[in-house]
Design an enzyme around this catalytic site. Structure first.
Site, PDB file in Angstrom:
ATOM      1  N   ILE A  50      48.058 -93.677  -4.992  1.00  0.00           N
ATOM      2  CA  ILE A  50      48.563 -94.114  -3.684  1.00  0.00           C
ATOM      3  C   ILE A  50      49.260 -92.969  -2.928  1.00  0.00           C
ATOM      4  O   ILE A  50      49.354 -92.980  -1.702  1.00  0.00           O
ATOM      5  CB  ILE A  50      49.521 -95.328  -3.868  1.00  0.00           C
ATOM      6  CG1 ILE A  50      49.592 -96.164  -2.606  1.00  0.00           C
ATOM      7  CG2 ILE A  50      50.891 -94.904  -4.347  1.00  0.00           C
ATOM      8  CD1 ILE A  50      50.245 -97.523  -2.821  1.00  0.00           C
ATOM      9  N   ASN A 102      51.808 -87.416 -18.060  1.00  0.00           N
ATOM     10  CA  ASN A 102      53.270 -87.346 -18.142  1.00  0.00           C
ATOM     11  C   ASN A 102      53.747 -88.306 -19.236  1.00  0.00           C
ATOM     12  O   ASN A 102      53.214 -89.406 -19.381  1.00  0.00           O
ATOM     13  CB  ASN A 102      53.892 -87.736 -16.800  1.00  0.00           C
ATOM     14  CG  ASN A 102      53.586 -86.726 -15.714  1.00  0.00           C
ATOM     15  OD1 ASN A 102      53.538 -85.524 -15.975  1.00  0.00           O
ATOM     16  ND2 ASN A 102      53.365 -87.191 -14.499  1.00  0.00           N
ATOM     17  N   GLU A 118      56.560 -92.084 -14.288  1.00  0.00           N
ATOM     18  CA  GLU A 118      57.105 -93.103 -13.389  1.00  0.00           C
ATOM     19  C   GLU A 118      56.652 -94.512 -13.807  1.00  0.00           C
ATOM     20  O   GLU A 118      57.436 -95.458 -13.774  1.00  0.00           O
ATOM     21  CB  GLU A 118      56.598 -92.768 -11.981  1.00  0.00           C
ATOM     22  CG  GLU A 118      57.061 -93.642 -10.857  1.00  0.00           C
ATOM     23  CD  GLU A 118      56.264 -93.344  -9.578  1.00  0.00           C
ATOM     24  OE1 GLU A 118      55.861 -94.307  -8.923  1.00  0.00           O
ATOM     25  OE2 GLU A 118      56.037 -92.160  -9.267  1.00  0.00           O
ATOM     26  N   HIS A 133      48.377 -93.282 -18.627  1.00  0.00           N
ATOM     27  CA  HIS A 133      47.374 -92.886 -17.632  1.00  0.00           C
ATOM     28  C   HIS A 133      47.262 -91.375 -17.577  1.00  0.00           C
ATOM     29  O   HIS A 133      48.197 -90.645 -17.888  1.00  0.00           O
ATOM     30  CB  HIS A 133      47.743 -93.425 -16.250  1.00  0.00           C
ATOM     31  CG  HIS A 133      49.121 -93.038 -15.789  1.00  0.00           C
ATOM     32  ND1 HIS A 133      50.248 -93.670 -16.245  1.00  0.00           N
ATOM     33  CD2 HIS A 133      49.537 -92.075 -14.933  1.00  0.00           C
ATOM     34  CE1 HIS A 133      51.305 -93.121 -15.683  1.00  0.00           C
ATOM     35  NE2 HIS A 133      50.907 -92.146 -14.895  1.00  0.00           N
ATOM     36  N   MET A 134      46.085 -90.953 -17.133  1.00  0.00           N
ATOM     37  CA  MET A 134      45.806 -89.529 -16.954  1.00  0.00           C
ATOM     38  C   MET A 134      45.606 -89.287 -15.459  1.00  0.00           C
ATOM     39  O   MET A 134      44.922 -90.061 -14.789  1.00  0.00           O
ATOM     40  CB  MET A 134      44.530 -89.208 -17.734  1.00  0.00           C
ATOM     41  CG  MET A 134      44.047 -87.797 -17.636  1.00  0.00           C
ATOM     42  SD  MET A 134      42.466 -87.669 -18.546  1.00  0.00           S
ATOM     43  CE  MET A 134      43.041 -87.400 -20.203  1.00  0.00           C
TER      44      MET A 134
END
Ligand code: 5GP
Length: 119
Positions: A32, A88, A96, A101-102
């Protein structure tokens, strides 16, 4: 019970996203808030909070993340020119969303990868 993450809602279609790939194990959609010309998130359908919580049984899914990343990069036309994959992990990794996820970043030269200053 584990709380539903925003990414689970995207995978289920409860909240909208620009999904570009979906199969039994992973889903990929546009970030996003893109940090590059192409910024895609490839998310495990299973709501694993982060790499810190992966288990042996997740091995196949995690390998599949890379196979899908490679396919998406090729579809974007950057398979040869190159791209960056980032995962992360946790607070200091500035993760976050607590759903594994990548990030796939691509589009021109992405520059050097910075390191934090020594404290
Ligand atoms: P993290 O910091 O957890 O590795 O990355 C989370 C990423 O998810 C961020 O790049 C952020 O822009 C993206 N993101 C957060 N909420 C949404 C959302 O509702 N939809 C989409 N498409 N991306 C999101």
């Amino acid at each position: 019970m584990t709380e539903e993450t925003i990414f689970t809602k995207i995978i289920n279609g409860t909240i909208p996203s620009k999904t570009i790939y979906h199969d039994d194990e992973v889903t990929a959609f546009l970030d996003i808030n893109p940090k590059a010309q192409h910024h895609i998130l490839i998310v495990t359908n299973k709501p694993i909070p982060s790499v810190a919580q992966v288990e042996k049984e997740d091995e196949k899914t995690l390998g599949h993340l890379f196979i899908v990343a490679k396919k998406i990069a090729e579809d974007l036309g950057v398979g040869e020119s190159g791209y960056r994959l980032i995962v992360n992990v946790g607070k200091d990794g500035c993760q976050e969303v607590p759903h594994l996820h990548m990030h796939l970043l691509a589009g021109g030269n992405l520059g050097g990868f910075g390191f934090p200053e020594k404290k």
